[in-house]
Design an enzyme around this catalytic site. Structure first.
Site, short mmCIF file in Angstrom:
data_model
loop_
_atom_site.label_atom_id
_atom_site.label_comp_id
_atom_site.label_asym_id
_atom_site.label_seq_id
_atom_site.Cartn_x
_atom_site.Cartn_y
_atom_site.Cartn_z
CE LYS A 1 56.87 47.48 -33.02
NZ LYS A 1 57.48 47.30 -34.30
CE LYS B 1 79.34 40.05 -58.11
NZ LYS B 1 79.59 39.13 -58.86
CG PHE C 1 51.29 39.65 -37.63
CD1 PHE C 1 50.33 40.51 -38.20
CD2 PHE C 1 51.02 38.34 -37.90
CE1 PHE C 1 49.12 39.81 -38.92
CE2 PHE C 1 50.13 37.84 -38.55
CZ PHE C 1 48.88 38.51 -38.81
CG ASP D 1 63.80 45.25 -36.87
OD1 ASP D 1 62.91 45.85 -36.85
OD2 ASP D 1 64.02 44.09 -36.29
CE LYS E 1 58.39 42.75 -31.08
NZ LYS E 1 58.67 41.74 -32.00
CG ASN F 1 62.37 38.76 -43.06
OD1 ASN F 1 61.37 38.07 -43.51
ND2 ASN F 1 62.22 40.23 -42.85
O1 PMT Z 1 55.19 35.50 -44.50
P1 PMT Z 1 55.16 34.04 -43.68
O2 PMT Z 1 56.10 33.38 -44.67
O3 PMT Z 1 53.56 33.65 -44.00
O4 PMT Z 1 55.24 34.35 -42.36
C1 PMT Z 1 54.27 35.05 -41.54
C2 PMT Z 1 55.04 36.15 -40.44
C3 PMT Z 1 55.94 35.36 -39.64
C4 PMT Z 1 56.05 36.87 -41.05
C5 PMT Z 1 53.83 36.85 -39.91
O5 PMT Z 1 53.05 36.06 -39.54
C6 PMT Z 1 54.37 37.90 -38.65
O6 PMT Z 1 54.61 37.52 -37.72
N1 PMT Z 1 54.83 39.19 -39.20
C7 PMT Z 1 55.57 40.08 -38.53
C8 PMT Z 1 56.93 39.54 -38.38
C9 PMT Z 1 57.82 40.44 -37.61
O7 PMT Z 1 58.57 41.10 -38.20
O8 PMT Z 1 57.47 41.11 -36.35
P2 PMT Z 1 58.15 42.10 -35.73
O9 PMT Z 1 58.07 41.79 -33.93
O10 PMT Z 1 59.50 42.24 -35.98
O11 PMT Z 1 57.41 43.59 -35.72
C10 PMT Z 1 56.22 43.59 -35.04
C11 PMT Z 1 55.25 44.59 -35.88
O12 PMT Z 1 55.94 45.74 -36.43
C12 PMT Z 1 54.91 43.84 -37.25
O13 PMT Z 1 53.68 44.25 -37.47
C13 PMT Z 1 55.71 44.57 -38.16
O14 PMT Z 1 55.02 44.62 -39.58
C14 PMT Z 1 55.84 45.94 -37.77
N2 PMT Z 1 57.24 46.74 -37.87
C15 PMT Z 1 58.21 46.08 -37.63
C16 PMT Z 1 59.56 46.55 -37.97
C17 PMT Z 1 59.35 47.85 -38.71
N3 PMT Z 1 60.56 48.48 -38.90
N4 PMT Z 1 58.41 48.51 -38.96
C18 PMT Z 1 57.20 47.77 -38.49
O15 PMT Z 1 56.13 48.25 -39.07
#
Ligand code: PMT
Length: 411
Positions: A353, A299, A335, A289, A349, A220
């Site tokens: 979580k 390859k 986040f 995800d 979330k 991503n």
């Molecule tokens: O890196 P930059 O370019 O500075 O951009 C910053 C950002 C946009 C990446 C950052 O500010 C941000 O929003 N990070 C979380 C992005 C995200 O994947 O969000 P999510 O809604 O998919 O996940 C929610 C939370 O669960 C996050 O804290 C993530 O780290 C966590 N997660 C998600 C999926 C997973 N399989 N395991 C996790 O721990």
């Protein structure tokens, strides 16, 4: 207590007809307890008398960089170093262009270039000058660098034209400044603030990459900037920081222990290995995800005229959720990167979580979220609290997040 007691403001006034309104702002800030230091361009002195500003603020007005006299050092450096906020009111097209280009050829532009505090401007000019692509591009540049830029008002301008370009009403400027102050805190409060000393803070950052074969992957747009900013500020505030990062182009911040990973499964392992010892975990990483069910060990070649290829994907473990379900003493910050229904999804979330705080950012904006240097965050708390912050640099956003953590864990 006065609203802005202990706040130091540099009020930078450039040479437009609206310059006289800076006197009202200076007076309002001073009445509310702020120490206001005015810096004027030469042109500004044609529109507002330095004596008026000096009388209202009780401080000498700076008009050139070479002021000497008792108590003065290098004036633009000292003003910039001590400011809690720098506001350019009004900002003319010329001063906006100079600031965007990094020019420092007078007291005002030199002070701006040396400033590290939150930066605000209220542009005012003729409509065509405001709408000119050069001005718009300069304003866009400044916004991306974290400036709070107010939009000018519509109305009859001094030149007789009617359109956008008027300085917004002084009350609206004051509201905006008050909001910035609320979010920023004073430099004195922030300096030497080792409020995370003795705490072990784990931060995740960047994307994860999920291999398709040895040369291709799914990933991503995360650059790691947000997570690295959190790690760097946490270390500056005295924490022992471990940064677990997916692949990025960034240098790990100084004083931070660093673990590089690629996939979500590797990130999970690295985080779980340290989790028991952590006081605070801040998950800024954009964890993929899904991963490829059977990554090829060679390859993958295009075969014959086959126009399609199907990849089977498996759901990755949700690291934050796992941490939430097993947490002991740890304070958990997640986040949420959203393009719509920000509030609803973020609260969802936070609960799902079992996080203590959830930092939401709207990644549909050009100046927030992925890859840019700025962000606009809203922090949701498990106890129902909600605090929105202004668009700012990722470093300043990191401090807002750490402020919220410190407040909640009562250190
Ligand atoms: O890196 P930059 O370019 O500075 O951009 C910053 C950002 C946009 C990446 C950052 O500010 C941000 O929003 N990070 C979380 C992005 C995200 O994947 O969000 P999510 O809604 O998919 O996940 C929610 C939370 O669960 C996050 O804290 C993530 O780290 C966590 N997660 C998600 C999926 C997973 N399989 N395991 C996790 O721990």
């Amino acid at each position: 207590m006065e609203k802005f007691a202990n706040k130091k403001v540099v009020l930078a006034v450039s040479g437009g007809i609206a310059a006289y309104k800076a006197a009202d702002v200076a007076s309002w800030l001073t009445k509310n307890g702020a120490q206001v230091h005015c810096v004027l361009t030469k042109a500004a002195t044609e529109f507002v008398s330095p004596l008026v500003l000096q009388s209202l603020t009780g401080h000498p007005v700076v008009q050139d960089e070479f002021v000497t006299g008792p108590g003065w050092g290098i004036v633009h450096i000292e003003l910039a170093a001590e400011a809690d906020l720098l506001a350019v009111i009004p900002a003319t097209a010329n001063i906006i262009a100079k600031i965007a280009a990094g020019i420092a050829d007078d007291a005002l532009t030199s002070t701006v270039l040396a400033a590290t505090c939150p930066l605000f401007m209220a542009p005012a000019m003729n409509t065509h000058m405001y709408e000119n692509p050069a001005t718009q591009q300069n304003l866009q540049t400044l916004r991306q660098r974290g400036w709070q830029v107010m939009s000018p008002a519509n109305g009859r301008l001094a030149c007789g034209a009617v359109g956008r370009g008027k300085l917004p009403a002084v009350e609206e400027i004051e509201q905006e400044l008050e909001r910035l102050f609320l979010a920023a805190g004073t430099k004195a409060e922030k300096s030497d603030r080792l409020d995370l000393a003795g705490k072990k803070v784990l931060v995740t950052a960047g994307p994860t990459t999920e291999a398709i074969d040895p040369v291709r992957y799914i990933s991503n747009r995360s650059s790691g900037k947000m997570g690295y900013a959190v790690a760097s500020q946490a270390a500056a505030r005295g924490a022992e920081v471990l940064l677990v990062s997916g692949p990025t182009a960034l240098q790990p911040p100084a004083g931070v222990r660093f673990v590089q990973v690629e996939s979500a499964c590797q990130m999970r392992e690295a985080v779980l290995a340290e989790y028991a010892k952590c006081d605070v975990v801040i998950m800024a990483a954009a964890v993929a995800d899904y991963r490829v069910a059977e990554p090829a060990d060679h390859k993958i070649k295009k075969t014959g005229d086959n126009q399609e290829m199907t990849l089977r994907l498996l759901r990755n473990p949700d690291i934050l959720q796992e941490l939430g379900e097993t947490k002991q003493q740890q304070f958990l910050v997640g986040f949420a990167a959203e393009t719509h229904n920000l509030e609803e999804y973020a609260r969802g979330k936070l609960a799902a979580k079992h996080a203590d705080l959830l930092v939401a950012n709207d990644v549909s904006r050009a100046d927030a979220g992925f890859d840019v240097d700025t962000n606009q965050i809203i922090i949701f708390a498990a106890d129902g609290g909600r605090q929105a912050y202004p668009l700012t640099t990722k470093l300043a956003a990191a401090d807002y997040i750490l402020d919220a953590v410190v407040e909640k864990i009562n250190i």
